[in-house]
Design an enzyme around this catalytic site. Sequence first.
Site, PDB file in Angstrom:
ATOM      1  N   TYR A  65      63.705  81.204   6.335  1.00 19.07           N
ATOM      2  CA  TYR A  65      63.918  82.351   5.074  1.00 19.07           C
ATOM      3  C   TYR A  65      62.169  82.856   4.689  1.00 19.07           C
ATOM      4  O   TYR A  65      61.776  81.789   4.444  1.00 19.07           O
ATOM      5  CB  TYR A  65      65.025  82.838   4.228  1.00 19.07           C
ATOM      6  CG  TYR A  65      64.982  81.599   2.813  1.00 19.07           C
ATOM      7  CD1 TYR A  65      64.825  82.367   2.476  1.00 19.07           C
ATOM      8  CD2 TYR A  65      65.316  80.535   3.088  1.00 19.07           C
ATOM      9  CE1 TYR A  65      64.384  81.447   0.863  1.00 19.07           C
ATOM     10  CE2 TYR A  65      65.390  79.997   2.042  1.00 19.07           C
ATOM     11  CZ  TYR A  65      64.668  80.381   0.582  1.00 19.07           C
ATOM     12  OH  TYR A  65      64.677  79.761  -0.410  1.00 19.07           O
ATOM     13  N   CYS A  66      62.787  84.359   4.378  1.00 18.50           N
ATOM     14  CA  CYS A  66      61.987  84.908   3.934  1.00 18.50           C
ATOM     15  C   CYS A  66      62.400  85.973   2.316  1.00 18.50           C
ATOM     16  O   CYS A  66      63.439  85.681   2.447  1.00 18.50           O
ATOM     17  CB  CYS A  66      59.889  85.743   4.125  1.00 18.50           C
ATOM     18  SG  CYS A  66      60.712  86.378   5.367  1.00 18.50           S
ATOM     19  N   ARG A  67      61.516  86.992   2.524  1.00 23.07           N
ATOM     20  CA  ARG A  67      62.015  87.772   1.665  1.00 23.07           C
ATOM     21  C   ARG A  67      63.002  88.912   2.020  1.00 23.07           C
ATOM     22  O   ARG A  67      64.322  88.508   1.935  1.00 23.07           O
ATOM     23  CB  ARG A  67      60.858  88.312   0.487  1.00 23.07           C
ATOM     24  CG  ARG A  67      61.309  89.453  -0.059  1.00 23.07           C
ATOM     25  CD  ARG A  67      60.296  90.187  -0.958  1.00 23.07           C
ATOM     26  NE  ARG A  67      59.350  91.456   0.256  1.00 23.07           N
ATOM     27  CZ  ARG A  67      60.384  92.708   0.995  1.00 23.07           C
ATOM     28  NH1 ARG A  67      60.808  92.683  -0.178  1.00 23.07           N
ATOM     29  NH2 ARG A  67      59.342  93.496   1.264  1.00 23.07           N
TER      30      ARG A  67
END
Length: 103
Positions: A65-67
Amino acid sequence: MADLTQEEWAEQVAQHKEAVVLDVRTEEEFEDGYIPDAINIDIRQGQGFIDELEKLDKSKTYYVYCRSGARSAQACALMEQLGFDEAYNLLGGILEWEGDIVA
């Protein structure tokens, strides 16, 4: 590589105790809060990111995941090219995450 909804992602992470949660945001973003048990490798490091990926066990399952989901999608595609068996992208990233966050 597959995109998973928040619900699918959380359910699968809970079921796979050996899975690795990978946060590909910057160190600063990571320090602002992250999903429990996540390891942080910043995709913006370029070759440094690839070097860190090469140290990981490619046979494990990774939940990435990221932002917002864009960088993690790129990371999953790259991981697939590098020979990782399973990497799943969190749609909507941590912005839409409704589960626990370590602050």
